[in-house]
Design a protein around this motif. Structure first.
Motif, short mmCIF file in Angstrom:
data_model
loop_
_atom_site.label_atom_id
_atom_site.label_comp_id
_atom_site.label_asym_id
_atom_site.label_seq_id
_atom_site.Cartn_x
_atom_site.Cartn_y
_atom_site.Cartn_z
N ASN A 1 39.98 -29.69 -20.55
CA ASN A 1 39.22 -28.59 -19.94
C ASN A 1 37.79 -28.49 -20.48
O ASN A 1 37.28 -27.39 -20.71
CB ASN A 1 39.94 -27.25 -20.14
N SER A 2 37.15 -29.62 -20.64
CA SER A 2 35.78 -29.62 -21.15
C SER A 2 34.82 -29.12 -20.07
O SER A 2 35.14 -29.13 -18.87
CB SER A 2 35.38 -31.03 -21.57
N PRO A 3 33.60 -28.72 -20.45
CA PRO A 3 32.61 -28.29 -19.46
C PRO A 3 32.33 -29.36 -18.41
O PRO A 3 32.18 -29.04 -17.22
CB PRO A 3 31.37 -28.01 -20.33
N ILE A 4 32.26 -30.62 -18.82
CA ILE A 4 31.98 -31.69 -17.86
C ILE A 4 33.14 -31.86 -16.88
O ILE A 4 32.93 -32.07 -15.69
CB ILE A 4 31.64 -33.00 -18.60
N SER A 5 34.36 -31.75 -17.37
CA SER A 5 35.52 -31.82 -16.48
C SER A 5 35.49 -30.69 -15.45
O SER A 5 35.81 -30.89 -14.28
CB SER A 5 36.82 -31.74 -17.28
N ARG A 6 35.09 -29.52 -15.91
CA ARG A 6 35.14 -28.35 -15.03
C ARG A 6 34.12 -28.41 -13.90
O ARG A 6 34.32 -27.79 -12.86
CB ARG A 6 34.95 -27.07 -15.85
N ILE A 7 33.04 -29.17 -14.09
CA ILE A 7 32.05 -29.24 -13.00
C ILE A 7 32.20 -30.52 -12.18
O ILE A 7 31.45 -30.73 -11.21
CB ILE A 7 30.60 -29.13 -13.52
N SER A 8 33.16 -31.38 -12.52
CA SER A 8 33.36 -32.63 -11.80
C SER A 8 34.36 -32.44 -10.67
O SER A 8 35.39 -31.78 -10.84
CB SER A 8 33.88 -33.72 -12.73
N LYS A 9 34.07 -33.06 -9.53
CA LYS A 9 35.01 -33.00 -8.41
C LYS A 9 36.26 -33.83 -8.71
O LYS A 9 37.36 -33.47 -8.30
CB LYS A 9 34.31 -33.54 -7.16
N TYR A 10 36.09 -34.93 -9.43
CA TYR A 10 37.21 -35.81 -9.76
C TYR A 10 37.23 -36.06 -11.27
O TYR A 10 36.78 -37.10 -11.75
CB TYR A 10 37.09 -37.14 -9.01
N PRO A 11 37.73 -35.10 -12.06
CA PRO A 11 37.76 -35.27 -13.52
C PRO A 11 38.94 -36.12 -13.97
O PRO A 11 40.05 -36.01 -13.44
CB PRO A 11 37.91 -33.83 -14.03
N ILE A 12 38.69 -36.99 -14.93
CA ILE A 12 39.75 -37.75 -15.60
C ILE A 12 39.71 -37.36 -17.07
O ILE A 12 38.68 -37.49 -17.73
CB ILE A 12 39.53 -39.27 -15.46
N GLU A 13 40.84 -36.86 -17.57
CA GLU A 13 40.93 -36.45 -18.97
C GLU A 13 42.00 -37.29 -19.67
O GLU A 13 43.16 -37.24 -19.30
CB GLU A 13 41.28 -34.97 -19.07
N VAL A 14 41.56 -38.05 -20.66
CA VAL A 14 42.49 -38.86 -21.46
C VAL A 14 42.46 -38.29 -22.88
O VAL A 14 41.51 -38.53 -23.62
CB VAL A 14 42.09 -40.35 -21.45
N ILE A 15 43.49 -37.54 -23.22
CA ILE A 15 43.49 -36.80 -24.48
C ILE A 15 44.10 -37.67 -25.58
O ILE A 15 45.33 -37.79 -25.70
CB ILE A 15 44.27 -35.48 -24.34
N VAL A 16 43.23 -38.28 -26.37
CA VAL A 16 43.69 -39.24 -27.40
C VAL A 16 43.84 -38.62 -28.78
O VAL A 16 44.36 -39.25 -29.69
CB VAL A 16 42.73 -40.45 -27.48
#
Length: 281
Positions: A171-186
């Motif tokens: 749920n980062s700021p960049i993810s929240r403003i992206s239409k297609y967010p990819i989050e890989v939580i390492v």
């Protein structure tokens, strides 16, 4: 929306390992490898997000658009790397997949002071390529907060340019403003905060998936072969000859002749089949 400086970053959490300077070499290697093994599992959880983005990338390119990567530091370098490998691997124009890094080409080898903190130059760098709503922009930032990337994606949204992102925090700021967010939580890095490690590995693997799958869908691969690769050295020329021999059941000499004439495996195959078809009529 502005990047929140108090945003909780798992990529910045303390390492699970202490006193690294006193750790035997064998243990350092074993523990780095242990952490690296967690990356594919984290990516597996993000596969639905990756799939959605690939489908959109293919749609954009089919409609005359381009794929842009934009990032700073390690993230930017990985984007430039993936973009630069598309022409030799798939035979596409270098203007189809474009990597942009904060600080320009100098930043590929040397850190450029404050480049990632700029809130203007990301958009300016995209505008230098005459970006339009036909294109797709993927922001790459392990933290999910990099101002250079965040502000560029924000301007893209305002200009009806489709945005996506690859980040390693939830749920980062960049993810929240992206239409297609990819989050890989390492999770935390082996060396605290060194996102060139697991986060960088995760980003590289996702980038591999994006371009490889897109290019397969766009027809640049035949069976499992790089039939559109650039024949830039003897190894690749020999590989091309072998492909032609196997695909067309012809002699090595005939394959060499076809490749020398057409300079491309796929064109050689198409021409051979067309010639054979015409000879049967």
């Amino acid at each position: 929306m502005k990047p929140n400086k108090s945003f909780h970053k798992t990529t910045e959490q303390d390492s699970h390992y202490s006193n690294l300077e006193n750790m035997p070499v064998a243990d350092i290697l074993k523990n780095i490898n242990k952490e690296d093994n967690s990356v594919p599992k984290a990516i597996e959880k993000a596969l639905p997000q990756i799939e959605s983005l690939v489908i959109k990338i293919v749609e954009k390119i089919k409609n005359g658009g381009r794929l842009f990567y934009i990032g700073a530091g390690t993230s930017g370098r990985l984007g430039v790397l993936d973009a630069s490998e598309c022409p030799p691997t798939f035979g596409v124009s270098p203007n189809l997949v474009i990597g942009i890094i904060a600080g320009g080409d100098k930043a590929l080898k040397h850190a450029v002071e404050n480049a990632e903190d700029s809130t203007n130059t990301g958009w300016e760098d995209l505008m230098a390529h005459n970006i339009t709503s036909k294109d797709m922009v993927v922001g790459i930032a392990a933290s999910g907060t990099t101002p250079y990337v965040f502000s560029a994606l924000k301007k893209c949204n305002e200009s009806q340019i489709t945005t996506a992102s690859i980040t390693c925090n939830k749920n980062s700021p960049i993810s929240r403003i992206s239409k297609y967010p990819i989050e890989v939580i390492v999770g935390p890095e082996f060396i605290t905060g060194s996102s060139r490690m697991k986060a960088g590995t995760a980003q590289k693997l996702v980038l591999n998936m994006l371009t490889t799958t897109s290019m397969i869908q766009l027809g640049y691969i035949k069976d499992n072969k790089m039939v559109n690769m650039m024949l830039s050295n003897e190894k690749l020329k020999n590989r091309g000859v072998k492909m032609l021999q196997e695909q067309l059941n012809i002699s090595q000499q005939e394959a060499i002749s076809l490749l020398e004439t057409h300079k491309n495996v796929n064109k050689a195959i198409q021409t051979y089949y067309e010639r054979s078809k015409n000879q049967t009529h």
